[in-house]
Design a protein around this motif. Structure first.
Motif, short mmCIF file in Angstrom:
data_model
loop_
_atom_site.label_atom_id
_atom_site.label_comp_id
_atom_site.label_asym_id
_atom_site.label_seq_id
_atom_site.Cartn_x
_atom_site.Cartn_y
_atom_site.Cartn_z
N PRO A 250 127.66 14.41 156.23
CA PRO A 250 128.02 13.87 154.92
C PRO A 250 126.87 13.84 153.93
N LYS A 251 125.65 13.58 154.40
CA LYS A 251 124.50 13.60 153.50
C LYS A 251 124.31 15.00 152.90
N MET A 252 124.45 16.01 153.75
CA MET A 252 124.34 17.39 153.27
C MET A 252 125.43 17.69 152.25
N LEU A 253 126.66 17.28 152.57
CA LEU A 253 127.78 17.57 151.69
C LEU A 253 127.67 16.84 150.36
N ASP A 254 127.07 15.67 150.36
CA ASP A 254 126.91 14.93 149.12
C ASP A 254 126.04 15.70 148.14
N VAL A 255 124.98 16.31 148.64
CA VAL A 255 124.12 17.13 147.78
C VAL A 255 124.88 18.35 147.30
N SER A 445 121.82 24.47 153.58
CA SER A 445 121.78 25.92 153.39
C SER A 445 121.56 26.64 154.71
N VAL A 446 120.72 26.06 155.58
CA VAL A 446 120.52 26.65 156.90
C VAL A 446 121.82 26.61 157.70
N LEU A 447 122.50 25.45 157.67
CA LEU A 447 123.78 25.32 158.37
C LEU A 447 124.81 26.31 157.84
N PHE A 448 124.91 26.41 156.52
CA PHE A 448 125.91 27.29 155.93
C PHE A 448 125.62 28.75 156.25
#
Length: 476
Positions: A250-255, A445-448
């Motif tokens: 969720p922290k990643m998605l918030d950005v 970005s790494v995850l995506f």
């Protein structure tokens, strides 16, 4: 996908904390980040930076290898063609980014109009297997700073298998006539629940809110004000932030959401052409809805009834009628997002399939005289979206060949690209909200790049499939 219930106070506390963090020095922010991060978060973030900066050093010592690779590509017809296509695409994307940035600088949210000017609204909250969260959603809507006699609140249980209906009745018990609740005879899908709300609603404006979302007190009045200011406005997209912002994903998605909404949709709004009004928070002029309602509820793709992408489809059909679609940065909704990889990729598959379908539909009218005024910007938005679909498979094929033939060059160049390209969303989020949270853009970005790259090609080949994918109760 079930996520934990989060209260409005939690979000208010988070917002207050982030505002304080913005005033701290750089080193104080770093210290705050370390002190408030959990062990797994520190490991993920630390690994991200090790990989990026390690790859930058690797790319430096492999300069001769990169030069040799470029010479090899130019020596073959296929390699030369690919380099030309890649260069053209890069120039287009860079130019489009600059264009988007310029449009973003021109964006201004429309201030709320007076109570007397505010239109009557019907707020529709469809819910399926949402449990107690639907109660919190209805409570936040009832607490809105909106004239009570001008708001109709409808909650629709779409045949839930859990205690969602009981929590709707609890909300009804507390709020009385301020909310109306009803049940579908069986689970028919979100589109049909909204369809019922559209037909039963009496407001000049329809507002749709997901049952796992919380709104600010001024959200509704800010969201609907553009309809008064712009008589050609047919739909308005709200500003979506993450509610369950206490886990890594969720922290990643918030950005990511901040960039998607506050940068991309701000730019689209200056062109009167926001391409998607999100299900979590959107508003529609009633006349625009009824102008396409039959087509929308009966929409099919390759012979199959469309039961996903109802928000993008409605937006597309309203744009097709010649209406403006705008974005209100000052209208916030906080929504729950997946906390695990499985829920995340299922959500992205659903979005990807909808994107493929609606880009095909948009191609049928975007180059016609579909509305008065300038249309070039809208066509550029479409071309940017469609080019990703068209070039998806060639670039995935190139990536796989690159990995097999030059794995070190691939890894080093990819991580350096992530370091460079993700710095903009980091700066953007840090400027708007919090530095300490902004650097999750690098990890996202790494995850995506490595964990979700397959979504678009898979969504293209399975675009005809239906199914929500994330609506059922978790298996015990």
């Amino acid at each position: 996908m079930k996520t934990k219930n989060t209260t409005k106070n939690d979000m208010k506390t988070l917002k207050n904390n982030t505002e304080k963090n913005e005033k701290k020095s750089f080193f104080s922010r770093i210290k705050h980040l370390i002190e408030n991060a959990n062990a797994w978060g520190i490991f993920v973030m630390g690994s991200t930076f090790v990989l990026m900066f390690g790859s930058a050093y690797l790319a430096y010592i492999l300069q001769n290898d990169f030069t040799q690779l470029h010479l090899e590509r130019r020596s073959t017809m296929i390699g030369l063609i690919f380099m030309i296509v890649a260069a053209v695409f890069f120039v287009f994307k860079l130019s489009f980014f600059i264009y988007t940035f310029i449009r973003f600088l021109k964006y201004k949210a429309i201030p709320s109009v007076s109570n007397e000017e505010l239109p009557t609204v019907t707020v529709i909250v469809p819910a399926y297997n949402e449990g107690k969260q639907v109660w919190a959603t209805l409570k936040s809507l009832a607490e809105s700073d909106y004239p009570e006699h001008k708001i109709q609140l409808l909650a629709i249980d779409d045949g839930s298998k859990d205690d969602t209906w009981n929590w709707m009745l609890e909300a009804k018990k507390e709020l009385g006539d301020r909310v109306s609740v009803c049940q579908q005879p069986k689970n028919m899908g979100k589109r049909h629940a909204l369809y019922r709300g559209f037909n039963e609603g009496t407001g000049e404006i329809f507002v749709t809110v997901d049952s796992d979302s919380i709104v600010d007190k001024d959200t509704l009045r800010n969201l609907v004000s553009p309809f008064i200011v712009d008589e050609n406005c047919g739909a308005v997209a709200g500003n979506i932030r993450v509610l369950n912002n206490d886990k890594i994903l969720p922290k990643m998605l918030d950005v990511s959401f901040a960039l998607s909404f506050e940068f991309v949709r701000s730019s689209e709004s200056t062109l009167n052409s926001v391409l998607c009004t999100p299900g979590a928070l959107a508003a529609y002029r009633a006349t625009a809805v009824f102008g396409c309602l039959d087509e929308w509820i009966n929409q099919t793709f390759m012979g199959q009834a469309s039961d996903i992408g109802e928000d993008r489809a409605m937006t597309n059909m309203i744009l097709k009628q010649g209406f403006h679609v705008l974005f209100q940065r000052n209208a916030f909704a906080y929504t729950n997002v997946p906390e695990k990889y499985q829920g995340l990729y299922k959500m992205f598959i659903r979005w990807g399939r909808s994107n493929v379908r609606e880009n095909i539909q948009m191609s049928k009218y975007v180059f016609t005289n579909f509305r008065k005024g300038p249309k070039t910007g809208t066509r550029l938005l479409f071309f940017s979206q469609f080019s990703r679909i068209v070039l998806c498979y060639p670039f995935v094929l190139f990536m796989l060949v690159f990995v097999l033939t030059h794995p070190l060059l691939f890894l080093s160049s990819t991580f350096v690209s992530i370091l460079v390209l993700s710095t903009f969303p980091v700066i953007f989020y840090a400027k708007r909200y919090s530095f300490s949270e902004s650097i999750w853009a690098y990890s996202y970005s790494v995850l995506f790049t490595f964990g979700l790259f397959w979504i678009t090609p898979y969504a293209i080949v399975t675009a005809s499939r239906s199914g929500w994918l994330t609506r059922e109760l978790p298996q015990k």
